[in-house]
Motif scaffolding. Structure first.
Motif, PDB file in Angstrom:
ATOM      1  N   VAL A 254       0.866  -1.321  -0.016  1.00 18.87           N
ATOM      2  CA  VAL A 254       0.054   0.086   0.030  1.00 18.87           C
ATOM      3  C   VAL A 254       0.699   1.326   0.050  1.00 18.87           C
ATOM      4  O   VAL A 254       2.074   1.124   0.485  1.00 18.87           O
ATOM      5  N   PRO A 255       0.385   2.305  -0.360  1.00 16.52           N
ATOM      6  CA  PRO A 255       1.290   3.529  -0.523  1.00 16.52           C
ATOM      7  C   PRO A 255       1.521   3.892   1.038  1.00 16.52           C
ATOM      8  O   PRO A 255       0.756   3.791   1.982  1.00 16.52           O
ATOM      9  N   VAL A 256       2.893   4.163   1.251  1.00 19.46           N
ATOM     10  CA  VAL A 256       3.346   4.728   2.452  1.00 19.46           C
ATOM     11  C   VAL A 256       4.017   6.238   2.508  1.00 19.46           C
ATOM     12  O   VAL A 256       4.698   6.416   1.500  1.00 19.46           O
ATOM     13  N   LEU A 257       3.388   6.993   3.388  1.00 16.08           N
ATOM     14  CA  LEU A 257       3.967   8.368   3.497  1.00 16.08           C
ATOM     15  C   LEU A 257       4.590   8.503   4.741  1.00 16.08           C
ATOM     16  O   LEU A 257       4.196   8.360   6.011  1.00 16.08           O
ATOM     17  N   GLY A 258       6.061   8.680   4.626  1.00 19.79           N
ATOM     18  CA  GLY A 258       6.870   9.057   5.771  1.00 19.79           C
ATOM     19  C   GLY A 258       7.059  10.758   5.991  1.00 19.79           C
ATOM     20  O   GLY A 258       7.445  11.393   5.416  1.00 19.79           O
ATOM     21  N   ILE A 259       6.584  11.010   7.168  1.00 17.70           N
ATOM     22  CA  ILE A 259       6.346  12.263   7.514  1.00 17.70           C
ATOM     23  C   ILE A 259       7.595  12.670   8.697  1.00 17.70           C
ATOM     24  O   ILE A 259       7.509  12.078   9.867  1.00 17.70           O
ATOM     25  N   SER A 260       8.390  13.340   8.321  1.00 16.05           N
ATOM     26  CA  SER A 260       9.492  13.882   9.222  1.00 16.05           C
ATOM     27  C   SER A 260       9.516  15.181   9.548  1.00 16.05           C
ATOM     28  O   SER A 260       8.544  15.936   8.892  1.00 16.05           O
ATOM     29  N   ALA A 280       7.034   4.020  -1.053  1.00 11.21           N
ATOM     30  CA  ALA A 280       6.915   4.899  -0.054  1.00 11.21           C
ATOM     31  C   ALA A 280       7.624   6.347  -0.497  1.00 11.21           C
ATOM     32  O   ALA A 280       8.389   6.419  -1.400  1.00 11.21           O
ATOM     33  N   THR A 281       6.957   7.358   0.030  1.00  8.94           N
ATOM     34  CA  THR A 281       7.325   8.737  -0.147  1.00  8.94           C
ATOM     35  C   THR A 281       7.506   9.506   1.072  1.00  8.94           C
ATOM     36  O   THR A 281       7.037   9.045   1.932  1.00  8.94           O
ATOM     37  N   GLY A 282       8.096  10.539   0.991  1.00 13.30           N
ATOM     38  CA  GLY A 282       8.181  11.417   2.228  1.00 13.30           C
ATOM     39  C   GLY A 282       8.077  12.943   2.012  1.00 13.30           C
ATOM     40  O   GLY A 282       8.090  13.461   0.970  1.00 13.30           O
TER      41      GLY A 282
END
Length: 318
Positions: A254-260, A280-282
């Motif tokens: 599934v699409p994953v968004l990493g928020i830093s 994965a996108t960020g």
């Protein structure tokens, strides 16, 4: 499983932790559901027919960590913030705080709330649970967003740094693992401990006022909250083992968004998660420390709205 509507109509004094204040948020309703024998507290609002977004918070917070972001999300989505086992007004079971067991209970709660498929958004320990939930229940998710979290076996460093400039971010992992000592030192001093965490890990210490510190400290001090908070860390090795077992079967699809954040704990969540996820996108939120939803709620809402909107499932009803 207890019907969600029936549980929601019980008086608050029968559904909440004794003596712990229950804050309200305009436009949202408190719910209690049975999740595999553990009663979990949820706060629900927004557009009933919009895409469902489930929010999970981390240590030392409760669902209240999302209160600044929830009204903005509610303009577009059906929003549900859930207290994990041991948090806020959810039950505090005496065992099974590995993140796969907790994830199963969270999924049971979402099912009880009649949400077949949803977007999962989680911070800190909530992100530990969300990663494990995505591994075990990926078919129930449109996508998952993970905010600044050292996930056991994934993004959590293998060793705690001893450099004082970095050690203050992760020293508590080892402290929480020591049997009995944290309880001895922290019982009756929960407010001092929570105050340090919130102020030291936020970019701007005045992000949290006295009332917010009181709220989170009271939740940890009430009815086994301290024991439950520490249990997530004490079961982290089991969480890591189960994560790697699951990843041996398949990676996340599934699409994953990493928020830093500019001043958080994990500089690049997307890069850390990338080896385990096919998509994965960020994004990096500026002017924020570890507690991104409190420090930059508007930026979090914008990032999540863009993430959900760019995926094909983002326009679909829940």
């Amino acid at each position: 499983m207890t019907d969600a509507a029936t549980t929601a109509n019980r008086p608050c004094d029968q559904s909440s932790i004794s003596g712990l204040p229950l804050p309200d948020l305009a436009g949202f309703t408190h719910r209690w559901v049975d999740a595999e024998g553990v009663r979990l507290h949820a706060v629900e609002g927004g557009r009933p027919t919009g895409p469902a977004v489930v929010l999970l918070a981390g240590f030392p917070q409760t669902w209240w960590a999302w209160r600044k972001a929830m009204p903005g999300l509610a303009e577009h989505f059906h929003v549900i913030a859930i207290d994990l086992p041991g948090q806020g007004h959810s039950d505090r079971p005496h065992d099974s705080y590995d993140t796969h067991t907790v994830a199963s209970r969270v999924q049971a709660a979402v099912t009880a709330l009649d949400v077949p498929k949803y977007w999962l958004v989680a911070h800190d320990i909530g992100a530990w649970v969300a990663f494990s939930l995505a591994l075990e229940h990926e078919e129930r998710l449109h996508g998952v967003a993970l905010l600044d979290a050292g996930i056991p076996g994934i993004t959590l460093p293998e060793a705690i740094p001893t450099d004082p400039d970095r050690a203050w971010k992760t020293w508590h992992f080892a402290f929480h693992l020591v049997p009995d000592l944290p309880e001895t030192l922290l019982a009756g001093r929960e407010r001092d401990y929570v105050d340090w965490f919130l102020k030291a890990k936020a970019l701007y210490p005045d992000t949290f006022g006295s009332a917010e510190i009181d709220h989170y400290a009271a939740a940890i001090a009430a009815e086994g909250g301290l024991r439950a908070s520490l249990a997530y860390y004490r079961d982290a090795a089991e969480s890591a083992r189960k994560n790697h077992d699951a990843l041996g079967r398949q990676h996340l699809t599934v699409p994953v968004l990493g928020i830093s954040s500019s001043h958080g704990s994990i500089p690049d969540m997307a890069a850390s998660i990338g080896p385990w996820a096919n998509n994965a996108t960020g994004v990096v939120i500026p002017h924020a420390g570890h507690f991104i939803p409190d420090e930059q709620p508007g930026a979090v809402v914008d990032a999540l709205t863009a993430f959900i909107g760019q995926c094909p499932a983002g326009a679909a009803p829940r």
